[in-house]
Design an enzyme around this catalytic site. Structure first.
Site, short mmCIF file in Angstrom:
data_model
loop_
_atom_site.label_atom_id
_atom_site.label_comp_id
_atom_site.label_asym_id
_atom_site.label_seq_id
_atom_site.Cartn_x
_atom_site.Cartn_y
_atom_site.Cartn_z
CB CYS A 76 4.68 2.56 7.67
SG CYS A 76 4.27 3.91 6.61
CG LEU A 77 6.18 1.09 1.70
CD1 LEU A 77 5.73 1.16 0.44
CD2 LEU A 77 7.60 -0.08 1.47
CG HIS A 121 -1.21 1.52 7.08
ND1 HIS A 121 -0.25 1.21 7.89
CD2 HIS A 121 -0.32 2.29 6.38
CE1 HIS A 121 0.81 1.60 8.01
NE2 HIS A 121 0.84 2.40 6.60
CD GLU A 122 -1.27 2.50 2.42
OE1 GLU A 122 -0.90 3.72 2.36
OE2 GLU A 122 -0.82 1.57 2.82
CD GLN A 180 3.16 5.82 2.66
OE1 GLN A 180 2.14 5.41 2.04
NE2 GLN A 180 3.97 5.12 3.09
N GLY A 228 0.78 -1.09 -0.03
CA GLY A 228 0.14 -0.07 0.05
C GLY A 228 0.73 1.09 0.01
CG HIS A 274 0.11 6.99 5.19
ND1 HIS A 274 0.90 7.58 5.73
CD2 HIS A 274 0.28 5.60 4.96
CE1 HIS A 274 1.91 6.31 6.12
NE2 HIS A 274 1.28 5.57 5.55
ZN ZN Z 1 2.41 3.73 5.96
#
Ligand code: ZN
Length: 185
Positions: free
Chosen positions: A89-90, A131-132, A51, A46, A135
């Site tokens: 998380c990326l 989660h997304e 991000q 995701g 963000h």
């Molecule tokens: Zn994340």
């Protein structure tokens, strides 16, 4: 399509509120395609626009070979028992924690063609949607943790963040090899 640099924890863009997309134009579709490319290069499941330093309300998700581009997504129902699972998380590489969330959600969004969609999801997909969408409202998985747990993870991040000058993570051509690839969102 391009692989975009990923912003990591400390970049203020990760804390900003995104702006609803008025119309799914070719420019929005280009952003979606670049975000998919970036997510796959990072072996993530995701990725949300902040991000990659953008404030359009857009995220992409790919779980079990089913991919979703979500424009202006919102959670319209969240219920069922609470569910606990490990997340990463990326934008906070190599930091993981158990996060408690509703087990099942229904989301509404526009897809890549601007059509309204509604998706019901539980398990990893439901968790990834939540989660997304977090963000897109400046919220990170760390915010769901207890004060003590968050403080411990932030101390860990302090030791790692110098690898990302300017809070930017540039992906290598062969992708990031995570030990927990399924959990990075
Ligand atoms: Zn994340």
């Amino acid at each position: 399509m391009s692989v975009l640099p990923i912003r990591v924890l400390g970049d203020p863009v990760l804390r900003e509120e995104t702006r609803p997309v008025a119309e799914v134009t070719d420019a929005v579709r280009r952003l979606i395609d670049d975000m998919f490319e970036t997510m796959y290069a990072a072996s993530g499941i995701g990725l949300a626009a902040p991000q990659v330093g953008r404030l359009e309300r857009v995220c992409v998700v790919a779980v079990d070979d089913v991919a979703y581009a979500l424009v202006n997504p919102e959670i319209v129902q969240a219920d069922g028992p609470k569910d606990k699972a490990e997340e990463g998380c990326l934008s906070i590489p190599d930091v993981y924690a158990d996060v408690i969330r509703p087990a099942r959600v229904v989301i509404r969004a526009l897809d890549r063609d601007g059509n309204a969609i509604e998706v019901e999801a539980d398990g990893l997909l439901g968790r990834c949607f939540q989660h997304e969408i977090d963000h897109l409202h400046g919220k990170l998985f760390l915010d769901h943790l207890s004060f003590l747990k968050r403080r411990a993870l932030l101390a860990q991040w302090e030791l790692e963040k110098d690898q990302y000058p300017g809070f930017i993570r540039v992906l290598k051509a062969n992708g990031h090899r995570s030990e927990h690839p399924e959990e990075e969102l």
